[in-house]
Scaffold this motif. Sequence first.
Motif, PDB file in Angstrom:
ATOM      1  N   GLU A   1       0.589 -56.481  17.966  1.00 53.32           N
ATOM      2  CA  GLU A   1      -0.404 -55.844  17.087  1.00 53.32           C
ATOM      3  C   GLU A   1       0.209 -55.501  15.734  1.00 53.32           C
ATOM      4  OE1 GLU A   1      -3.404 -52.031  16.919  1.00 53.32           O
ATOM      5  OE2 GLU A   1      -2.767 -52.792  18.867  1.00 53.32           O
ATOM      6  N   ALA A   2       1.437 -54.997  15.756  1.00 50.06           N
ATOM      7  CA  ALA A   2       2.093 -54.647  14.495  1.00 50.06           C
ATOM      8  C   ALA A   2       2.276 -55.878  13.606  1.00 50.06           C
ATOM      9  CB  ALA A   2       3.440 -53.992  14.774  1.00 50.06           C
ATOM     10  N   ILE A   3       2.617 -56.992  14.203  1.00 44.98           N
ATOM     11  CA  ILE A   3       2.840 -58.221  13.420  1.00 44.98           C
ATOM     12  C   ILE A   3       1.522 -58.787  12.919  1.00 44.98           C
ATOM     13  CG2 ILE A   3       3.613 -60.630  13.541  1.00 44.98           C
ATOM     14  CD1 ILE A   3       5.751 -59.676  15.553  1.00 44.98           C
ATOM     15  N   THR A   4       0.516 -58.823  13.772  1.00 48.70           N
ATOM     16  CA  THR A   4      -0.738 -59.493  13.406  1.00 48.70           C
ATOM     17  C   THR A   4      -1.675 -58.634  12.568  1.00 48.70           C
ATOM     18  OG1 THR A   4      -1.753 -58.853  15.514  1.00 48.70           O
ATOM     19  CG2 THR A   4      -0.684 -61.017  15.411  1.00 48.70           C
ATOM     20  N   HIS A   5      -1.424 -57.332  12.493  1.00 45.60           N
ATOM     21  CA  HIS A   5      -2.295 -56.476  11.674  1.00 45.60           C
ATOM     22  C   HIS A   5      -1.697 -56.158  10.309  1.00 45.60           C
ATOM     23  CE1 HIS A   5      -4.498 -56.064  15.410  1.00 45.60           C
ATOM     24  NE2 HIS A   5      -5.500 -55.664  14.673  1.00 45.60           N
ATOM     25  N   ALA A   6      -0.660 -56.862   9.948  1.00 45.90           N
ATOM     26  CA  ALA A   6      -0.091 -56.711   8.614  1.00 45.90           C
ATOM     27  C   ALA A   6      -1.049 -57.366   7.612  1.00 45.90           C
ATOM     28  CB  ALA A   6       1.279 -57.378   8.551  1.00 45.90           C
ATOM     29  N   PRO A   7      -1.009 -56.932   6.356  1.00 43.83           N
ATOM     30  CA  PRO A   7      -1.896 -57.547   5.357  1.00 43.83           C
ATOM     31  C   PRO A   7      -1.732 -59.069   5.288  1.00 43.83           C
ATOM     32  CG  PRO A   7      -0.832 -55.594   4.456  1.00 43.83           C
ATOM     33  CD  PRO A   7      -0.206 -55.856   5.799  1.00 43.83           C
ATOM     34  N   VAL A   8      -0.483 -59.532   5.438  1.00 42.84           N
ATOM     35  CA  VAL A   8      -0.195 -60.964   5.483  1.00 42.84           C
ATOM     36  C   VAL A   8       0.660 -61.190   6.723  1.00 42.84           C
ATOM     37  CG1 VAL A   8       0.942 -62.901   4.338  1.00 42.84           C
ATOM     38  CG2 VAL A   8      -0.268 -61.179   2.974  1.00 42.84           C
TER      39      VAL A   8
END
Length: 103
Positions: free
Chosen positions: A37-44
């Motif tokens: 989730e932390a990786i995929t919810h980054a702005p990019v």
Amino acid sequence: MTVQRHDALGQEIERTFTAVRAALPATNVAAFDAELEAITHAPVVDLAALDDFLSGWWRIAMRAAQDPRDWQRMNEEAEQIHSGKRSAGRTLAEVLARRGVQL
């Protein structure tokens, strides 16, 4: 001479998000989900980080599947060390120094 397979009971765990998550021990699923989730919810979305994430968790799933009891024991020992119920023991540098290896 024989070669040992590096897979789970003769079956390869597919290197996909779904297969890796399904192969993880229940105690590791929340950490997998949180990191994804932390990786995929980054702005990019950083594709290199996403690939590293999948590779790392795939290795964990493979290792845990090879010997589930040993994986559980390792996690229990880590929790004991983290909680202070058990000392961490010597560091790698201390062990190597004792054997005469200089870092």
